[in-house]
Design a protein around this motif. Structure first.
Motif, PDB file in Angstrom:
ATOM      1  N   UNK A 875      17.278 -43.221 -41.445  1.00 22.75           N
ATOM      2  CA  UNK A 875      16.209 -42.225 -41.429  1.00 22.75           C
ATOM      3  C   UNK A 875      16.628 -41.084 -40.509  1.00 22.75           C
ATOM      4  N   UNK A 876      16.753 -39.901 -41.070  1.00 22.77           N
ATOM      5  CA  UNK A 876      17.152 -38.742 -40.276  1.00 22.77           C
ATOM      6  C   UNK A 876      16.058 -38.414 -39.259  1.00 22.77           C
ATOM      7  N   UNK A 877      16.422 -38.472 -37.996  1.00 29.98           N
ATOM      8  CA  UNK A 877      15.459 -38.114 -36.944  1.00 29.98           C
ATOM      9  C   UNK A 877      15.684 -36.714 -36.409  1.00 29.98           C
ATOM     10  N   UNK A 878      16.858 -36.171 -36.582  1.00 34.35           N
ATOM     11  CA  UNK A 878      17.099 -34.808 -36.139  1.00 34.35           C
ATOM     12  C   UNK A 878      18.526 -34.647 -35.651  1.00 34.35           C
ATOM     13  N   UNK A 879      18.729 -33.610 -34.873  1.00 32.97           N
ATOM     14  CA  UNK A 879      20.032 -33.304 -34.306  1.00 32.97           C
ATOM     15  C   UNK A 879      19.881 -33.112 -32.805  1.00 32.97           C
ATOM     16  N   UNK A 880      20.936 -33.409 -32.078  1.00 28.36           N
ATOM     17  CA  UNK A 880      20.909 -33.288 -30.612  1.00 28.36           C
ATOM     18  C   UNK A 880      22.126 -32.469 -30.171  1.00 28.36           C
ATOM     19  N   UNK A 881      21.827 -31.483 -29.340  1.00 28.95           N
ATOM     20  CA  UNK A 881      22.878 -30.613 -28.786  1.00 28.95           C
ATOM     21  C   UNK A 881      23.146 -31.060 -27.352  1.00 28.95           C
ATOM     22  N   UNK A 882      24.409 -31.350 -27.051  1.00 32.49           N
ATOM     23  CA  UNK A 882      24.824 -31.613 -25.678  1.00 32.49           C
ATOM     24  C   UNK A 882      25.583 -30.378 -25.177  1.00 32.49           C
ATOM     25  N   UNK A 883      25.168 -29.878 -24.043  1.00 34.85           N
ATOM     26  CA  UNK A 883      25.839 -28.690 -23.528  1.00 34.85           C
ATOM     27  C   UNK A 883      25.942 -28.759 -22.008  1.00 34.85           C
ATOM     28  N   UNK A 903      17.039 -31.778 -28.141  1.00 28.37           N
ATOM     29  CA  UNK A 903      16.850 -32.415 -29.441  1.00 28.37           C
ATOM     30  C   UNK A 903      16.076 -31.494 -30.374  1.00 28.37           C
ATOM     31  N   UNK A 904      16.433 -31.555 -31.665  1.00 28.70           N
ATOM     32  CA  UNK A 904      15.765 -30.765 -32.689  1.00 28.70           C
ATOM     33  C   UNK A 904      15.378 -31.722 -33.820  1.00 28.70           C
ATOM     34  N   UNK A 905      14.082 -32.035 -33.939  1.00 29.81           N
ATOM     35  CA  UNK A 905      13.667 -33.028 -34.935  1.00 29.81           C
ATOM     36  C   UNK A 905      13.792 -32.497 -36.351  1.00 29.81           C
ATOM     37  N   UNK A 906      13.925 -33.436 -37.286  1.00 29.57           N
ATOM     38  CA  UNK A 906      13.965 -33.063 -38.690  1.00 29.57           C
ATOM     39  C   UNK A 906      15.327 -32.546 -39.115  1.00 29.57           C
ATOM     40  N   UNK A 928      24.295 -35.773 -35.075  1.00 30.95           N
ATOM     41  CA  UNK A 928      23.148 -36.118 -35.913  1.00 30.95           C
ATOM     42  C   UNK A 928      22.586 -37.445 -35.409  1.00 30.95           C
ATOM     43  N   UNK A 929      21.260 -37.619 -35.490  1.00 35.49           N
ATOM     44  CA  UNK A 929      20.592 -38.792 -34.938  1.00 35.49           C
ATOM     45  C   UNK A 929      19.777 -39.461 -36.045  1.00 35.49           C
ATOM     46  N   UNK A 930      19.940 -40.768 -36.181  1.00 33.30           N
ATOM     47  CA  UNK A 930      19.059 -41.543 -37.050  1.00 33.30           C
ATOM     48  C   UNK A 930      18.403 -42.646 -36.223  1.00 33.30           C
ATOM     49  N   UNK A 931      17.709 -43.568 -36.896  1.00 33.97           N
ATOM     50  CA  UNK A 931      16.996 -44.610 -36.169  1.00 33.97           C
ATOM     51  C   UNK A 931      17.912 -45.558 -35.423  1.00 33.97           C
ATOM     52  N   UNK A 932      19.179 -45.606 -35.810  1.00 30.75           N
ATOM     53  CA  UNK A 932      20.140 -46.493 -35.146  1.00 30.75           C
ATOM     54  C   UNK A 932      20.720 -45.854 -33.904  1.00 30.75           C
ATOM     55  N   UNK A1149       9.465 -23.182 -31.940  1.00 27.95           N
ATOM     56  CA  UNK A1149       9.924 -24.390 -32.628  1.00 27.95           C
ATOM     57  C   UNK A1149      11.435 -24.496 -32.533  1.00 27.95           C
ATOM     58  N   UNK A1150      12.144 -23.318 -32.611  1.00 26.53           N
ATOM     59  CA  UNK A1150      13.603 -23.337 -32.614  1.00 26.53           C
ATOM     60  C   UNK A1150      14.185 -23.692 -31.260  1.00 26.53           C
ATOM     61  N   UNK A1151      13.366 -23.868 -30.272  1.00 25.56           N
ATOM     62  CA  UNK A1151      13.899 -24.140 -28.935  1.00 25.56           C
ATOM     63  C   UNK A1151      13.969 -25.619 -28.639  1.00 25.56           C
ATOM     64  N   UNK A1152      13.686 -26.469 -29.577  1.00 19.72           N
ATOM     65  CA  UNK A1152      13.851 -27.897 -29.362  1.00 19.72           C
ATOM     66  C   UNK A1152      12.650 -28.506 -28.703  1.00 19.72           C
ATOM     67  N   UNK A1153      12.726 -29.830 -28.458  1.00 17.61           N
ATOM     68  CA  UNK A1153      11.621 -30.566 -27.874  1.00 17.61           C
ATOM     69  C   UNK A1153      11.581 -30.341 -26.378  1.00 17.61           C
ATOM     70  N   UNK A1154      10.337 -30.244 -25.827  1.00 18.98           N
ATOM     71  CA  UNK A1154      10.146 -30.215 -24.388  1.00 18.98           C
ATOM     72  C   UNK A1154      10.539 -28.922 -23.733  1.00 18.98           C
ATOM     73  N   UNK A1155      10.687 -27.812 -24.515  1.00 15.45           N
ATOM     74  CA  UNK A1155      11.059 -26.538 -23.910  1.00 15.45           C
ATOM     75  C   UNK A1155       9.826 -25.668 -23.842  1.00 15.45           C
ATOM     76  N   UNK A1156       9.278 -25.470 -22.669  1.00 15.98           N
ATOM     77  CA  UNK A1156       8.114 -24.625 -22.461  1.00 15.98           C
ATOM     78  C   UNK A1156       8.491 -23.521 -21.509  1.00 15.98           C
ATOM     79  N   UNK A1157       7.705 -22.472 -21.520  1.00 19.16           N
ATOM     80  CA  UNK A1157       7.966 -21.384 -20.577  1.00 19.16           C
ATOM     81  C   UNK A1157       8.043 -20.080 -21.319  1.00 19.16           C
ATOM     82  N   UNK A1158       8.007 -19.012 -20.605  1.00 17.59           N
ATOM     83  CA  UNK A1158       8.046 -17.678 -21.185  1.00 17.59           C
ATOM     84  C   UNK A1158       9.415 -17.095 -20.955  1.00 17.59           C
TER      85      UNK A1158
END
Length: 1197
Positions: A875-883, A903-906, A928-932, A1149-1158
């Protein structure tokens, strides 16, 4: 025997010597002290031993060192002195040993290959010389593919094939991958895979393998280039199309393999033979590879003969064809066997692994600080395989030819120093080497002769509560180590005895300080070079006590209660009393009143009940006391007696049917509260005797009910009456009624299929309840088949379980699943079909075509091609960028390299990286990230952020005020965010009414740190605004104010008019006139009142100042209150100076999960480097009012 005896005697004397060595001197980490003490050089930063440089960039060979006095630097190249003054392309950074070799400059640029070689840096001062490692400089190479004539490959279906890659030899070696003409990676699996050397292996070929565009690519990451081999053509001939004549005329070289049989047992293609060997170094990653051919496709497994594979360090890559063991040690040596097997047999190969080891430290030598006459030692111990040899150098020269030092004795891996003198100071190098590498460590011996110093501030005051420990500090330094003595009073005797504890760091501890312990204490430090003393003061304070504690209280609702808390404390300490409720702050409620000695709660409610704690704090101690408050209801008149109903009785069963029965009863007394309902419960005497279950409920006005029953249940019933007070006791049980058995009516619910392993399918369901079985012999028929296939249903019947595991399934395949109940009388109705999936496995491939687009100095956009779902294997959960940040382009040292993830879901193919640091180099990869879990990473992509605006200068000081000049000093920005190109200074005078004068502006070069500002007015206050600039623009400002000196001659001629009689009389007359005018206005105002809007409009002709109603915008009526005063023209911001933020069309949305701020316009976080924002300077005589928040935001951007 004499030789052996002499060795024993020397070892004995060495042991006795170590027993007598004085502990090396510790140098306190006091910055001021460290600046004053001489110190031999120490290498603090150097380039790696094997340094591969990019030929497109300047070569930077790092060498940084510290010492007192500051060291000078020199270099050798290939063992001889490297004279950098004779090469215009080479320069050394100021106050540093770092070399910069100009490669990219057009005028003086050279080729990187010219400067390849072995470099070594020496840092030297008058106390010794430290040397760096041998730094081997090599230029990165990405050669082209050698030209070769490629012949198309023709292979019979089912036979194996090998497509050679043979990439060019680069530095460092390239990364190999296979793609087609459309730049799509060729899919790999158990049958088709790439070897470690880059060749593409087919265990057996299929017709779909025929194609003309098998292309091998070599990516050279260091130079960011990709080389491409000519396409290879592979043609697969079907077995049926080959007649005997064609087969007979074909030579052996036209085919791979010598048989045309459709199936065969495995044969190992790589490595060849039955055994091989491999040598690897300790700490490296061991890679072993086995590739086999055969039909069906062989499967590979690995074992270690005589042992187990390490659990946490072993990984199987390339479809189990590659065994990877990370961070290997000598224990990983041994024989590893790979076994290739299919239905027809197996083949194996044994690889003998030998683990060698480059030298590694057991005990690295450390710096030694001694005083004259003391002794010490340097110990250098390393291990390796083979065992490394140890050699010593002194100031970079082999110790055998170094200048003699009578205090020094070398004994293998140890240098012993005896009775050292100041001339014994030097830097020693220990070299541990074997055939696989070397270690080099610098350690200095610093001989210091320093009189005692006391580092604790003079006359420091210590305050301690009576009967508590007192610790009096006496931090000291000296060489030799000073002796410490403590005295009490000016002429007191030395302190000793059990009532004192003397710590090695000089601290005096009084375990139980009493009143008579107060006074002056003197610490004396002495060695043979002198004596010094310091006095400290000790005061003993009375402890804080609660003499009147809060007591337990009981209070009625709406009442009032008070807790007392009276404390006694030392007269010189200021106590603070705090009240808590249940361990937390008091509620923010005006009913709670905290007095000096009490807490009062008015109009008490039930919520006020709890534990109240009084805490008395001083700067030295804290005490507390608690009490409980219980809130009770006020007394009321005796209530009317109401009670629960009496239980029903006389239960009777009639009208017996297979699945229904009629139940009748007589209700009990309702006890003054009408019965609202009856609850009917049942007991299954066969399966759960003694357990009553809810069946149904009916209105309280009925006494008969028809009950729906289940087959094969031995029922008993009882009835419970319910009113507003509660439930009655249950009635007596009815007679039993056993219903007949039947087939199940229901199938299990909650059917689902998931995989716990990549090759299984776990089918689970919610089992039926006992009464749902409808008869004896309850079982479940579990059926499954692969979705979108032609397979028939596979079924199995199980009992007393709620799951079934199907093994040997393909990875993450969809299945149709159904579970049907059945008993001895037959099955339940046909169940519904559910879709499930077999187990997930880690994704096979990394996202392709990774691209980074730098948006601005703190924001980057990352794009990639999605991974095909068949390669996601779950099951595709999304993609993760390491930087992570690699380096700062401004030259600042990156102290902490922190790897971050976003992380970027979907099924997203792009994302934004916010919060980057300007003018820096980053690298990233995507998985790429799946359930495994996560799949393999893309190759690292490196990018650079452009310059941004700098932060404010670190400080601005104004000194040396004169009649007409001031001196300004400043520090560079703490965050330059680029190359600072200069500074801007704006200043203007401020008069006594705080009005601002004309604004002046000065541009200052970047290399300046001070400025003398002349031609100023005397006795005038000036305000200064100071900015730093990069090529992007000016950053945040820092402000300061200063006053020039008054001219005393002119000041003496000034007359204070406030003391003149005529001025005082004039002021009195003005005050009397104002008072009369106020009285007249007050009288006329009382006669007035409200007046119409029209009159008000006639009096004020400007329409912009007319008031408006809030609802419809019509003109409102003026009153005689202060509200009739119009706003100042142009004042359009609210009184609290806030501005309502406009709605934004942008999405985060394009900023990934958990990114808040102005973000501001360049993508940086607002307020990232700014502290308190100063208002902008005013030009000339314009208003100095602070700008609105919108303008402030724009000025920040």
């Amino acid at each position: 025997m004499e030789w052996s005896s002499s060795i024993s005697e020397s070892r004995l004397s060495l042991v006795l010597f170590f027993c007598q060595i004085i502990t090396a001197l510790d140098v306190p980490l006091d910055p001021k002290l460290l600046e004053e003490l001489p110190q031999p050089p120490t290498i603090t930063q150097q380039s790696p031993k094997d340094y591969i440089v990019d030929p497109r960039e300047n070569i930077v060979i790092q060498c940084e060192a510290k010492g007192k006095p500051p060291p000078s630097f020199s270099w050798t190249r290939n063992g001889t002195h490297f004279d950098i003054d004779k090469d215009v392309r080479v320069r050394m950074k100021p106050h540093s040993g770092t070399l910069i070799i100009n490669i990219i400059n057009d005028e003086n640029g050279g080729k990187a290959e010219t400067y390849e070689g072995v470099y070594q840096c020496t840092a030297r001062n008058e106390l010794g010389a430290a040397i760096s490692n041998n730094i081997v400089i090599r230029s990165s190479r990405s050669p082209l593919w050698t030209k070769e004539k490629l012949v198309p490959k023709t292979v019979v279906e089912g036979q194996y094939a090998i497509l050679p890659c043979r990439p060019p030899i680069g530095l460092p070696p390239p990364i190999i991958f296979w793609m087609d003409n459309s730049f799509q990676k060729l899919p790999q699996n158990n049958r088709v895979s790439q070897s470690l050397n880059g060749d593409l292996y087919f265990s057996n070929v299929k017709p779909e393998d025929s194609r003309d565009d098998y292309i091998c690519y070599a990516r050279f990451n260091h130079t960011q280039t990709i080389q491409q081999k000519q396409p290879i053509s592979l043609k697969v001939e079907p077995v049926d199309s080959l007649n005997e004549t064609i087969t007979a005329n074909m030579s052996d070289s036209d085919f791979y393999g010598d048989r045309l049989s459709p199936e065969r047992r495995p044969t190992l293609l790589l490595p060849t033979g039955s055994t091989s060997s491999k040598t690897e170094l300790r700490g490296n990653t061991l890679l072993l590879e086995c590739i086999a051919e055969g039909l069906p496709t062989p499967l590979i497994r690995w074992i270690k003969e005589g042992g187990e594979l390490p659990a946490n360090r072993t990984f199987l890559d390339n479809f189990h064809k590659t065994l990877k063991i990370i961070d290997i040690s000598e224990a990983d040596s041994g024989k590893y066997k790979c076994i290739a097997s299919n239905l027809l047999g197996s083949a194996h190969h044994v690889i003998t692994v030998t683990v060698k080891a480059a030298p590694y430290w057991i005990r690295e030598p450390t710096n030694l600080v001694l005083s004259p006459g003391e002794s010490g030692s340097l110990i250098c111990r390393a291990n390796g395989k083979p065992k490394p040899s140890i050699s010593w150098l002194s100031n970079g020269v082999p110790i055998a030819i170094a200048p003699e030092d009578p205090s020094r004795n070398v004994d293998g891996d140890t240098i012993i120093f005896t009775d050292v003198q100041e001339r014994s100071s030097a830097v020693y190098q220990c070299n541990a080497s074997n055939e696989y590498g070397y270690l080099l460590a610098n350690a200095f011996v610093n001989v210091l002769a320093e009189p005692p110093r006391i580092l604790t501030p003079h006359n420091e005051l210590y305050q301690v509560i009576a009967n508590k420990p007192a610790l009096l500090d006496c931090a000291f330094f000296g060489s030799p180590v000073p002796e410490i003595e403590w005295f009490k009073g000016v002429k007191g005797s030395i302190l000793q005895g059990n009532q004192y504890v003397f710590h090695k760091n000089g601290t005096l501890e009084i375990p139980l300080a009493q009143k008579d312990s107060a006074g002056t204490y003197t610490c004396v430090a002495r060695n043979k070079l002198g004596k010094v003393q310091n006095e400290v003061q000790l005061e003993i304070k009375e402890p804080t006590m609660i003499i009147k504690q809060p007591e337990y209280k009981v209070v009625q609702r709406t009442g009032q209660v008070s807790f007392e808390c009276i404390i006694k404390h030392d007269a010189t300490l200021v106590p603070t009393v705090t009240w808590l409720k249940d361990g937390a702050e008091l509620p923010n409620d005006e009913r709670f009143f905290v007095g000096k000695h009490n807490l009062t709660i008015m109009n008490v409610t039930d919520k006020d009940g709890g534990t109240y704690t009084c805490i008395a704090n001083t700067t030295l101690d804290s005490v507390s006391a608690s009490a409980v408050l219980t809130v009770v209801a006020p007394p009321t008149a005796p209530p009317v007696v109401y009670d629960r109903p009496d239980p029903p009785f006389d239960l009777e069963l009639t009208d017996h049917q297979e699945r229904t029965v009629q139940l009748t009863w007589i209700p009990g007394n309702d006890n003054n509260s009408p019965i609202t309902k009856f609850v009917i419960e049942y007991e299954d005497a066969m399966r759960e005797p003694g357990i009553w279950n809810y069946l149904t409920e009916i209105s309280g006005i009925l006494t008969t009910v028809h009950l729906k029953l289940s087959p094969y249940v031995n029922y008993s019933f009882r009835v419970i009456a319910v009113n507003d007070i509660g439930n009655s006791q249950p009635s007596e049980a009815s007679e039993q009624y056993f219903t007949k058995a039947a087939k199940p009516d229901d199938n299990p619910t909650g059917v689902q299929g998931i995989g716990s392993e990549p090759d299984n399918l776990v089918i689970m369901w919610e089992p039926l309840k006992h009464f749902q079985s409808n008869g004896p012999g309850l079982q479940y028929k579990v059926s499954w088949r692969q979705k979108d296939g032609d397979d028939d249903w596979t079924s199995v019947t199980v009992a007393n379980v709620s799951k079934y595991i199907v093994s040997g399934t393909p990875t993450f395949a969809p299945y149709e699943i159904k579970v049907q109940a059945l008993n001895d009388l037959g099955p339940a109705p046909e169940p519904t079909t559910t879709i499930g999936h077999s187990g997930e496995d880690l994704p096979m491939v990394a996202p392709g075509n990774l691209q980074v687009q730098v948006v601005n100095s703190t924001l980057a956009k990352v794009q990639w091609d999605p991974v095909l779902l068949k390669y996601v294997r779950g099951h595709l959960q999304g993609y993760k960028i390491y930087y992570m940040k690699v380096e700062s382009l401004s030259g600042r040292i990156n102290q902490h390299v922190e790897k971050k993830a976003l992380s970027f879901p979907g099924n997203k193919t792009h994302g934004m990286l916010p919060g980057l640091e300007p003018y820096s180099t980053y690298k990233l990869n995507v998985r790429v990230v799946n359930g495994k879990g996560e799949g393999p990473a893309t190759p690292d992509e490196t990018f650079k952020t452009p310059e941004g605006v700098p932060s404010a200068p670190s400080f601005l000081k104004i000194t040396n005020p004169n009649l007409d000049s001031l001196t300004l000093e400043w520090g560079p920005p703490s965050h330059p965010n680029g190359v600072v190109v200069g500074y801007i200074l704006k200043f203007q005078p401020i008069n006594n009414t705080h009005e601002l004068g004309r604004l002046e502006e000065i541009s200052i070069p970047a290399n300046e740190t001070s400025l003398i500002l002349s031609n100023l007015n005397y006795s005038t206050r000036y305000k200064f605004y100071f900015y730093a600039q990069t090529s992007v623009g000016a950053g945040s400002q820092i402000t300061e104010e200063a006053v020039t000196i008054m001219d005393e001659a002119k000041a003496s001629r000034q007359v204070d008019i406030a003391t003149q009689g005529w001025f005082i009389g004039l002021m009195c007359a003005v005050a009397l006139l104002i008072l009369i005018l106020l009285i007249v206005c007050f009288i006329r105002r009382n006669k007035g009142g409200k007046y119409p809007v029209k009159e008000k409009e006639d009096a004020h002709g400007d329409p912009e100042i007319q008031p408006m109603k809030e609802d419809d915008g019509t003109l409102g009526e003026y009153s005689d209150a202060d509200d009739h005063k119009p706003l100042k023209k142009g004042s359009r911001t609210p009184s609290d100076r806030t501005v309502k933020k406009e709605d934004s069309d942008d999405s985060l949305v394009d900023y990934g999960e958990g990114v808040n701020g102005q973000f501001n316009e360049d993508g940086s976080f607002i307020g990232q480097y700014s502290g308190k924002k100063e208002k902008e300077p005013a030009e000339g005589n314009e208003s100095s009012e602070a700008p609105s928040p919108v303008n402030a935001m724009n000025s920040f951007v």
